[in-house]
Write an enzyme that holds these catalytic residues in place. Structure first.
Site, mmCIF file in Angstrom:
data_model
loop_
_atom_site.group_PDB
_atom_site.id
_atom_site.type_symbol
_atom_site.label_atom_id
_atom_site.label_comp_id
_atom_site.label_asym_id
_atom_site.label_seq_id
_atom_site.Cartn_x
_atom_site.Cartn_y
_atom_site.Cartn_z
ATOM 1 N N ASP A 31 -0.763 -39.172 -14.552
ATOM 2 C CA ASP A 31 0.140 -40.196 -15.083
ATOM 3 C C ASP A 31 0.525 -39.807 -16.506
ATOM 4 O O ASP A 31 -0.284 -39.216 -17.226
ATOM 5 C CB ASP A 31 -0.539 -41.573 -15.069
ATOM 6 C CG ASP A 31 0.487 -42.694 -15.051
ATOM 7 O OD1 ASP A 31 0.653 -43.333 -14.002
ATOM 8 O OD2 ASP A 31 1.145 -42.929 -16.097
ATOM 9 N N VAL A 152 3.672 -50.841 1.833
ATOM 10 C CA VAL A 152 2.569 -51.803 1.751
ATOM 11 C C VAL A 152 2.947 -53.038 0.937
ATOM 12 O O VAL A 152 3.773 -52.967 0.028
ATOM 13 C CB VAL A 152 1.323 -51.148 1.135
ATOM 14 C CG1 VAL A 152 0.772 -50.108 2.084
ATOM 15 C CG2 VAL A 152 1.647 -50.512 -0.213
ATOM 16 N N LYS A 203 13.336 -47.110 4.914
ATOM 17 C CA LYS A 203 12.699 -47.873 3.838
ATOM 18 C C LYS A 203 13.674 -48.910 3.248
ATOM 19 O O LYS A 203 13.346 -50.083 3.065
ATOM 20 C CB LYS A 203 12.224 -46.908 2.742
ATOM 21 C CG LYS A 203 11.809 -47.556 1.452
ATOM 22 C CD LYS A 203 10.525 -48.326 1.613
ATOM 23 C CE LYS A 203 10.279 -49.233 0.436
ATOM 24 N NZ LYS A 203 8.994 -49.868 0.454
ATOM 25 N N HIS A 241 12.585 -71.336 18.156
ATOM 26 C CA HIS A 241 13.413 -70.534 19.065
ATOM 27 C C HIS A 241 12.795 -69.135 19.160
ATOM 28 O O HIS A 241 12.429 -68.560 18.135
ATOM 29 C CB HIS A 241 14.845 -70.456 18.502
ATOM 30 C CG HIS A 241 15.807 -69.791 19.414
ATOM 31 N ND1 HIS A 241 15.762 -68.433 19.657
ATOM 32 C CD2 HIS A 241 16.838 -70.271 20.138
ATOM 33 C CE1 HIS A 241 16.725 -68.121 20.499
ATOM 34 N NE2 HIS A 241 17.402 -69.223 20.813
ATOM 35 N N CYS A 257 10.855 -54.348 -5.467
ATOM 36 C CA CYS A 257 11.313 -53.701 -4.224
ATOM 37 C C CYS A 257 12.495 -54.437 -3.625
ATOM 38 O O CYS A 257 13.610 -53.942 -3.617
ATOM 39 C CB CYS A 257 10.172 -53.693 -3.214
ATOM 40 S SG CYS A 257 8.682 -52.989 -3.900
ATOM 41 N N TYR A 313 6.079 -62.827 -9.575
ATOM 42 C CA TYR A 313 7.204 -62.799 -8.630
ATOM 43 C C TYR A 313 6.833 -63.351 -7.272
ATOM 44 O O TYR A 313 7.702 -63.697 -6.483
ATOM 45 C CB TYR A 313 7.809 -61.391 -8.540
ATOM 46 C CG TYR A 313 7.164 -60.445 -7.554
ATOM 47 C CD1 TYR A 313 6.115 -59.606 -7.931
ATOM 48 C CD2 TYR A 313 7.609 -60.375 -6.240
ATOM 49 C CE1 TYR A 313 5.534 -58.737 -7.028
ATOM 50 C CE2 TYR A 313 7.035 -59.494 -5.328
ATOM 51 C CZ TYR A 313 5.998 -58.689 -5.730
ATOM 52 O OH TYR A 313 5.425 -57.824 -4.826
HETATM 53 N N1 SAJ Z 1 10.230 -64.451 -0.808
HETATM 54 C C1 SAJ Z 1 10.928 -65.608 -0.537
HETATM 55 N N2 SAJ Z 1 10.857 -66.136 0.722
HETATM 56 C C2 SAJ Z 1 10.106 -65.562 1.696
HETATM 57 C C3 SAJ Z 1 9.397 -64.368 1.423
HETATM 58 C C4 SAJ Z 1 9.483 -63.824 0.143
HETATM 59 O O1 SAJ Z 1 11.622 -66.178 -1.403
HETATM 60 O O2 SAJ Z 1 10.065 -66.111 2.797
HETATM 61 C C5 SAJ Z 1 10.310 -63.854 -2.153
HETATM 62 C C6 SAJ Z 1 8.955 -63.766 -2.838
HETATM 63 O O3 SAJ Z 1 8.634 -64.968 -3.470
HETATM 64 C C7 SAJ Z 1 9.200 -62.630 -3.801
HETATM 65 C C8 SAJ Z 1 10.174 -61.724 -3.053
HETATM 66 O O4 SAJ Z 1 10.715 -62.507 -2.021
HETATM 67 O O5 SAJ Z 1 9.814 -63.083 -4.981
HETATM 68 C C9 SAJ Z 1 9.591 -60.473 -2.472
HETATM 69 O O6 SAJ Z 1 8.288 -60.718 -1.942
HETATM 70 P P1 SAJ Z 1 7.797 -60.158 -0.532
HETATM 71 O O7 SAJ Z 1 6.421 -60.653 -0.303
HETATM 72 O O8 SAJ Z 1 8.796 -60.462 0.508
HETATM 73 O O9 SAJ Z 1 7.850 -58.588 -0.672
HETATM 74 P P2 SAJ Z 1 7.291 -57.525 -1.750
HETATM 75 O O10 SAJ Z 1 8.429 -57.189 -2.665
HETATM 76 O O11 SAJ Z 1 6.017 -57.917 -2.359
HETATM 77 O O12 SAJ Z 1 6.996 -56.293 -0.767
HETATM 78 C C10 SAJ Z 1 8.063 -55.767 0.019
HETATM 79 C C11 SAJ Z 1 7.557 -55.579 1.447
HETATM 80 N N3 SAJ Z 1 8.687 -55.289 2.329
HETATM 81 C C12 SAJ Z 1 8.881 -55.964 3.495
HETATM 82 O O13 SAJ Z 1 8.156 -56.851 3.855
HETATM 83 C C13 SAJ Z 1 10.040 -55.530 4.325
HETATM 84 C C14 SAJ Z 1 6.547 -54.454 1.498
HETATM 85 O O14 SAJ Z 1 6.176 -54.169 2.833
HETATM 86 C C15 SAJ Z 1 7.151 -53.203 0.845
HETATM 87 O O15 SAJ Z 1 6.216 -52.121 0.849
HETATM 88 C C16 SAJ Z 1 7.461 -53.536 -0.599
HETATM 89 O O16 SAJ Z 1 8.472 -54.553 -0.573
HETATM 90 C C17 SAJ Z 1 7.955 -52.291 -1.287
HETATM 91 O O17 SAJ Z 1 7.184 -51.697 -2.062
HETATM 92 O O18 SAJ Z 1 9.083 -51.854 -1.011
#
Ligand code: SAJ
Length: 421
Positions: A31, A152, A203, A241, A257, A313
């Site tokens: 790093d 992940v 991705k 549904h 992400c 977040y």
């Molecule tokens: N969020 C909502 N409503 C939901 C789900 C999430 O508002 O129903 C918001 C969360 O509060 C957050 C944001 O979306 O602010 C993202 O959170 P998340 O839990 O959906 O996802 P990340 O960003 O923590 O992780 C995602 C994941 N991608 C998918 O599920 C398709 C993870 O698998 C990826 O590895 C990661 O992005 C990444 O590193 O790309």
């Protein structure tokens, strides 16, 4: 292949390095941040992730994982540096470029290089391969090159690293197969082999799909307010549904992400990524919708004092990157409101945020209302009868639908849930 060098020891690089180190490889974690190196060498870690500290400590103590500032000759190089987004919503590839450059002097015939960083389509062949070839070796012939994105979920990284399926896209078949063999040392999910641009697309498509789904949920929350129904009830019923799975509305989409990756499509093909851009804009404007809900309740927000609960977040992590909660707080301050915030994962003044205080009592005292912005587990345990006496006014806006509304109303609260009637 015995020696692996992992470049970038963040949320992905560190767990990946520790995982290989505990599965028979000699790993050098690199790093550029001296603070990160010092912390890891002390047996500590600089990020919050369940189980990670124990894994890293074990790997460092057994000497299987060494930490350094520069790459050393290895059999495999894994690039796991960040690809943030600029103010203009363009991918900042500078960390990938400098990581790739740092490999060139040590790259040898027969080596395998894997890019893990989320990147715009064609990055592996158009950006990384030419840099690695600057030393005279030819990609696909003298050295192997593949793209394998991490997928992940923060908060469940170690479990998902092992159990999720994985995609490896090679610049040729031999590169992809070599990557597949490498990751099969610890990955128990299926490992799909393809070309590098397909893997890059996969991705971005996954995170874009999730962003668009959440954008629909957020737009439904606005429509529900407009038509006078409860969006949470409607989504629950719709999701019965067999072919519908709507995600949850909230104050917006954060993290490094989902709120970032769809822009890579917009940057590279703006004439085609129309829905993708629109979804990003819906999610980015959700904090303004939260402010509107407060204005509907209070009129002017000038001089009102708010207790914000949660600023990360998403729940149960300490990560504040692109957090919509912070956007909401900043907008409140712009409106002339006074805001204090409490997050169980962050101490007062963390990241230089002067609105952060240390405890629940401090954040709640004399507030004109509570703004629940993150569904941290701890907030589900809040006792409304203990909270109410601390406030000026018993109003709470729950942007995540975490509270048992009846209990709070019974205790004397006026409760507003984002997207309810
Ligand atoms: N969020 C909502 N409503 C939901 C789900 C999430 O508002 O129903 C918001 C969360 O509060 C957050 C944001 O979306 O602010 C993202 O959170 P998340 O839990 O959906 O996802 P990340 O960003 O923590 O992780 C995602 C994941 N991608 C998918 O599920 C398709 C993870 O698998 C990826 O590895 C990661 O992005 C990444 O590193 O790309």
């Amino acid at each position: 292949m015995q020696k692996i060098c992992v470049l970038g020891l963040g949320y992905i690089g560190l767990p990946t390095a520790a995982m290989f180190a505990t599965h028979g490889y000699q790993v050098l974690g690199v790093d550029v941040n001296k603070m990160v190196i010092d912390t890891l060498n002390k047996g500590e870690i600089h990020i919050e992730e369940p189980g990670l500290k124990t894994l890293v400590k074990g790997a460092v103590n057994s000497d299987q994982l060494k930490i350094g500032l520069k790459p050393a000759p290895s059999d495999v190089y894994i690039i796991a540096v960040p690809t943030p987004i600029t103010e203009e919503k363009k991918a900042d590839m500078s960390y990938v470029v400098s990581a790739a450059r740092s490999i060139v002097p040590v790259l040898e015939e027969g080596n395998l290089v894997i890019l893990e960083a989320t990147s715009p389509p064609r990055t592996t062949i158009d950006l990384v391969q030419p840099i690695l070839e600057e030393g005279g070796l030819k990609g696909g012939e003298d050295f192997l090159l593949a793209y394998s994105p991490e997928r992940v979920l923060p908060g469940k990284i170690l479990n998902e690293l092992v159990n999720n399926s994985r995609v490896i896209g090679g610049i040729n078949q031999v590169s992809a197969k070599a990557g597949q063999l490498l990751y099969s040392s610890f990955v128990e999910g299926e490992i799909m082999v393809t070309d590098s641009t397909t893997a890059e697309m996969v991705k971005l498509m996954e995170n874009t799909y999730r962003d668009i789904n959440i954008a629909a949920a957020n737009e439904f929350s606005r429509l529900a307010e407009y038509f006078g129904i409860d969006v949470w009830e409607a989504i629950d019923i719709a999701n019965l549904h067999p072919r519908v799975e709507i995600l949850k509305p909230g104050p917006g989409v954060g993290g490094h992400c989902i709120s970032v990756d769809p822009w890579f499509f917009v940057e590279k093909a703006p004439h085609l990524a129309l829905l993708i851009k629109q979804a990003r804009e819906v999610n980015d404007s959700q904090p303004a919708f939260v402010i509107q809900l407060l204005k509907d309740r209070y009129g002017s927000l000038k001089g009102k004092s708010f207790a914000a609960l949660g600023i990360t977040y998403k729940p149960d992590v300490d990560d504040i990157r692109e957090s919509p909660a912070i956007d909401v707080i900043e907008r409140l301050v712009t409106e002339g409101a006074v805001v204090k915030a409490y997050d169980p994962y962050l101490g007062s003044n963390s990241h230089g945020l002067d609105f952060l205080v240390d405890g629940l009592e401090e954040v709640l005292s004399n507030a004109d209302g509570i703004l629940l912005l993150v569904n941290h587990s701890q907030f589900k345990e809040l006792n409304p009868s203990e909270v109410l006496p601390l406030l000026n006014e018993g109003f709470i806006l729950d942007t995540r639908n975490v509270l048992l509304k009846e209990d709070w109303i019974k205790a004397g609260f006026e409760v507003k849930t984002l997207g309810d009637k």
